[in-house]
Design a protein around this motif. Structure first.
Motif: not given
Lengths: 255, 636
Positions: B212-225, B539-548
């Protein structure tokens, strides 16, 4: 390796969204026979982007035929004309100058088209969540050699376990059945001694979720095995069916 | 300046981990379910971590940018996984695996971490067997082993040429079981774009929903990358198309030190580059070096076919230079020597490729014997090149494959951001300046199955973090930041495609920060990368939309980060005035062309702290070697 370039006409499925009506878009292309079909799409996309047009959406990752991300129906066959070959491993030297290609997504009721050639195969994960595992907590395993497994058994289990989860079997089947996929996973564990304790619960749980996710039934056309990039055998389906009926007998249910 | 506290426990090397496990805080089972943990990335490290943390009772959310967690690039690992089982009775031991790994890494790894890795290696094999991973077996039913580069014992466990796939599916299964039980939730098709810090601790993440292109937020008490390595910075590499540095890089910019970025492994046995439109390079498992012999024609520019070149006109250069290890020298040594012979014009037909020849193996164990061991690799080769390797020797050339560098972590795998843990290839910890074959799978699973489950408890038990809400300002601001960055990229509307800029970056790096480096080249390339970054942002070209669904936008964000990382790699290589492992500076070599370390001045981990774009501060973690004698690596 490389001979001279060949000219191809590519008709590629374009569909903006799951609800939109799709159509084929035609591209004329001169390409190196050493290129893979995904590299041809990359190049088409590069041109489209340079012209400010939307590139063709398609998924791929490892491009070594093992991650199962990519997959198109090419000229009517999932993963194209070569046997035991995933889409990313299909090179243009397999086509002749002047050939026309029709490239479409894997089509099945259970695989919703998200955009162009991208489909949603999350039904597969749901089936695996239902039972595609051996219940075993980290840290309590005996020594690896404590369980002796004959080479033939290990090899047979690995033959089944090689499934890459691409979905070609479903796309190939006129009923959109996922039984080759599910049969392969059920078989891996049914063959191995480690899988015995949950053997009959597993097959029932996985088949139930398979049915719930709009995959069809098997009518033994073997199209799935013919198109499987890993050559997974339909014997796995037979094994799953046997275990499924055994499970019904053992548990006395008739769902 | 960041304070680098490696938290290496006191005591005897062999007792450190055991003692530390006892000394760490433990959370009682009923309390574990009160903690939310986010895992990003679902390869061997991420999936095994999610599975085991779930088993312990934590509430885990795992994110992947793939459609399914089973697609992570660990799946493509071919050759095998090491363990110190000594099943072959060839005098293997935890100590030997530890020593080989430290030596293979050219004495630039941490002793305590490497020991722990060797120590838990045996548990990994047991764990995987119990999960139903169909490892190769001998006829008598016991587990089979094969040899790998950099070792003189046979300690590698494997499943044909698909070991990574089978191990990943094992971890995927264990994780799915926890999904089934309600302890783990899988959130696919999301790309990590930033970490949210509250009071300095990692407390959540911002992801983009790739559908969907949406930005989502998730909370936690620790993050593992557990988001893998960064050698796609070279554009052409053996990594999967989507492998990238973005997660690690964004975390770096939020305060996590980035360690040893110049340690990148160029793997010796890959298919040669065939053209400009190529999208990636393909690895042929190093296990092939067990039975294949590497050679080039003695005469430069020899255009005869391989089967027409008589035995005495071939140079088996690895066997000649390294009689003890021969074709099984470590990867960095094998790669560098391939480069040298090709630079001398002795590559196949004068180009950039060398032969990997199985004629001797065919005579010894027959074509069927070779097929049994490497059948799928031979098929893959034939498929890609159109040449049958049973008749004609394979052509190979080195390609970027793995990054030993990564986010700095302490002994507990925590970065310099508290609450942010980094596992697998994404961290820097265990391989020093060069990784030995079949050790990546070992490290990923060691981190995920056997280390993070303990160290996570220590962090949560000590800090006792409270739950946070995603509606706090920290989340909103971070999200806004990410959004602005996306909009900025989309608004450039220049002329160059994302891939064309990425390819140029790749050429610069492979040329100047690849298998060999020198001061002048590194200084030049830093300026060129800066210019290229400027070009990207104007000078970069990015076509398309953020919400797709917008794959160009996804790639653009990743290339933007690569353009910053590339500069840091060159800076790090320039700073390190020595040659060690995969980092080879032309100015620092022995008389016969081997890497010349400078232990006096460079026996440290270079942990770079981000200040602002193009500016870093160097922090040093001194490496102490109390259990091995610093020696010149010799494979002669």
């Amino acid at each position: 390796m490389s001979e001279k370039n060949i000219k191809l006409t590519l008709n590629i499925w374009r569909q903006e969204s799951p609800e939109a009506k799709g159509h084929f878009e035609k591209f004329e292309k001169e390409i190196s026979p050493d290129a893979s079909i995904l590299e041809v799409l990359d190049e088409i996309n590069n041109h489209l982007e340079a012209e400010g047009k939307e590139p063709i959406a398609f998924e791929s990752d490892c491009r070594e035929g093992i991650c199962g991300t990519c997959g198109f129906v090419i000229n009517g066959q999932p993963h194209g004309p070569l046997p035991k070959t995933a889409t990313c491993q299909l090179h243009m030297r397999n086509f002749k100058d002047g050939d026309s290609l029709y490239i479409e997504p894997f089509r099945a009721t259970a695989f919703k088209i998200l955009k162009d050639l991208i489909v949603d195969r999350s039904g597969f994960d749901k089936i695996q969540v239902a039972g595609g595992f051996i219940s075993f907590n980290t840290g309590s395993a005996p020594d690896g050699n404590a369980i002796s497994i004959a080479k033939e058994i290990a090899d047979e289990a690995l033959d089944a376990a090689e499934c890459i989860g691409c979905g070609a079997c479903v796309a190939a089947c006129k009923n959109s059945s996922a039984m080759l996929f599910v049969g392969a996973k059920v078989s891996q564990f049914a063959i191995l001694p480690q899988g015995q304790p949950e053997r009959y619960e597993r097959v029932q749980a996985m088949v139930k979720v398979m049915d719930e996710n709009l995959f069809g039934s098997c009518t033994n056309t073997y199209a799935c095995e013919a198109e499987c990039p890993k050559g997974i055998s339909v014997l796995n389906i037979a094994r799953m069916n046997r275990d499924y009926f055994m499970a019904k007998l053992k548990t006395g249910t008739n769902e | 300046m960041i304070k680098l506290d490696s938290k290496i426990p006191d005591g005897k090397l062999s007792e450190k981990w055991t003692n530390h496990k006892f000394n760490m805080k433990v959370i009682n089972p009923a309390n574990k379910r009160k903690f939310d943990i986010i895992v990003v990335g679902s390869g061997l490290a991420g999936a095994s971590a999610a599975a085991t943390l779930g088993e312990l009772g934590y509430k885990v959310k795992i994110f992947t940018f793939h459609d399914s967690t089973r697609r992570a690039h660990s799946i493509a690992a071919q050759g095998g996984i090491n363990a110190a089982k000594n099943y072959q009775n060839d005098a293997d031991s935890v100590y030997r695996l530890f020593y080989d790994t430290i030596k293979g890494g050219d004495f630039r790894g941490r002793e305590a971490n490497t020991w722990r890795l060797a120590e838990v290696s045996n548990n990994i094999i047991d764990q995987c067997v119990a999960q139903g991973v169909p490892f190769a077996r001998e006829y008598g039913g016991t587990l089979a082993n094969r040899s790998f580069g950099g070792a003189q014992v046979s300690r590698t466990f494997y499943a044909r040429g698909e070991t990574g796939q089978q191990l990943l599916l094992g971890a995927y299964g264990s994780m799915n079981r926890q999904v089934n039980l309600g302890n783990v939730e899988i959130i696919p098709r999301r790309e990590f774009l930033d970490v949210v810090k509250i009071d300095g601790h990692a407390r959540g993440i911002i992801v983009r929903n790739l559908v969907t292109g949406e930005l989502e937020k998730y909370a936690s008490q620790a993050v593992v990358l557990a988001t893998g390595g960064y050698v796609n910075v070279y554009f052409l590499s053996t990594n999967a198309m989507n492998s990238n540095v973005t997660a690690a890089w964004r975390v770096h910019k939020r305060g996590a030190a980035f360690a040893n970025p110049c340690y990148t492994q160029i793997h010796p046995t890959c298919l040669p580059v065939h053209g400009e439109d190529q999208s990636k390079l393909v690895l042929m498992s190093e296990s092939l070096r067990n039975d294949g012999r590497i050679w080039v024609p003695k005469k430069p520019g020899d255009t005869r076919g391989p089967n027409e070149i008589p035995e005495d006109e071939r140079d088996y250069y690895l066997e000649r230079r390294y009689p003890a290890f021969g074709n099984l020298v470590p990867r960095d040594v094998a790669s560098r020597n391939a480069k040298y012979v090709c630079d001398e014009g002795k590559g196949i037909a004068g180009g950039k490729a060398v032969y990997l020849d199985f004629s001797d193996a065919f005579n010894r164990i027959g074509k069927d014997g070779v097929k049994d061991k490497y059948g799928n690799l031979f098929d893959m080769y034939a498929n890609i090149t159109g040449v049958n390797p049973y008749n004609v020797p394979m052509n190979i050339y080195p390609a970027p494959h793995y990054s030993m560098g990564g986010l700095w972590v302490d002994y507990e795998l925590m970065s310099t951001i508290p609450g942010m843990f980094v596992l697998g290839e994404a961290n820097f910890s265990d391989h020093g300046a060069n990784r030995l074959g079949a050790s990546a799978l070992m490290q990923g699973l060691s981190d995920g199955y056997f280390i993070i489950p303990y160290t996570m408890g220590n962090y949560l038990g000590t800090e006792k973090p409270e739950k946070v809400d995603v509606e706090t300002n920290e989340f909103k601001e971070t999200q806004q930041n990410v959004e602005e960055n996306i909009n900025k990229m989309l608004s450039i509307n220049g002329k160059q495609t994302v891939d064309s800029i990425h390819k140029r970056l790749g050429h610069l790096l492979i040329d100047k920060v690849g298998m060999s480096r020198d001061e002048q080249g590194l200084k030049e390339v830093i300026n060129k990368i800066r210019d290229l970054r400027e070009e990207f942002w104007t000078d970069v070209k990015i076509v398309g939309k953020a919400n797709d669904i917008n794959q160009t936008l996804e790639r653009a964000g990743r290339v933007a980060d690569f353009l910053e990382l590339g500069e840091l790699m060159a800076k790090d290589a320039l700073n390190r005035n020595e040659s060690c492992g995969a980092h080879f500076r032309e100015e620092y070599q022995t008389e016969d062309g081997e890497a010349l370390r400078n232990d006096e001045e460079y026996k440290y981990v270079a942990a770079w702290e981000y200040k602002k774009e193009g500016e870093w501060e160097l922090n040093k973690e001194d490496l102490e070697f109390e259990n091995v004698k610093l020696a010149t690596r010799s494979y002669k």
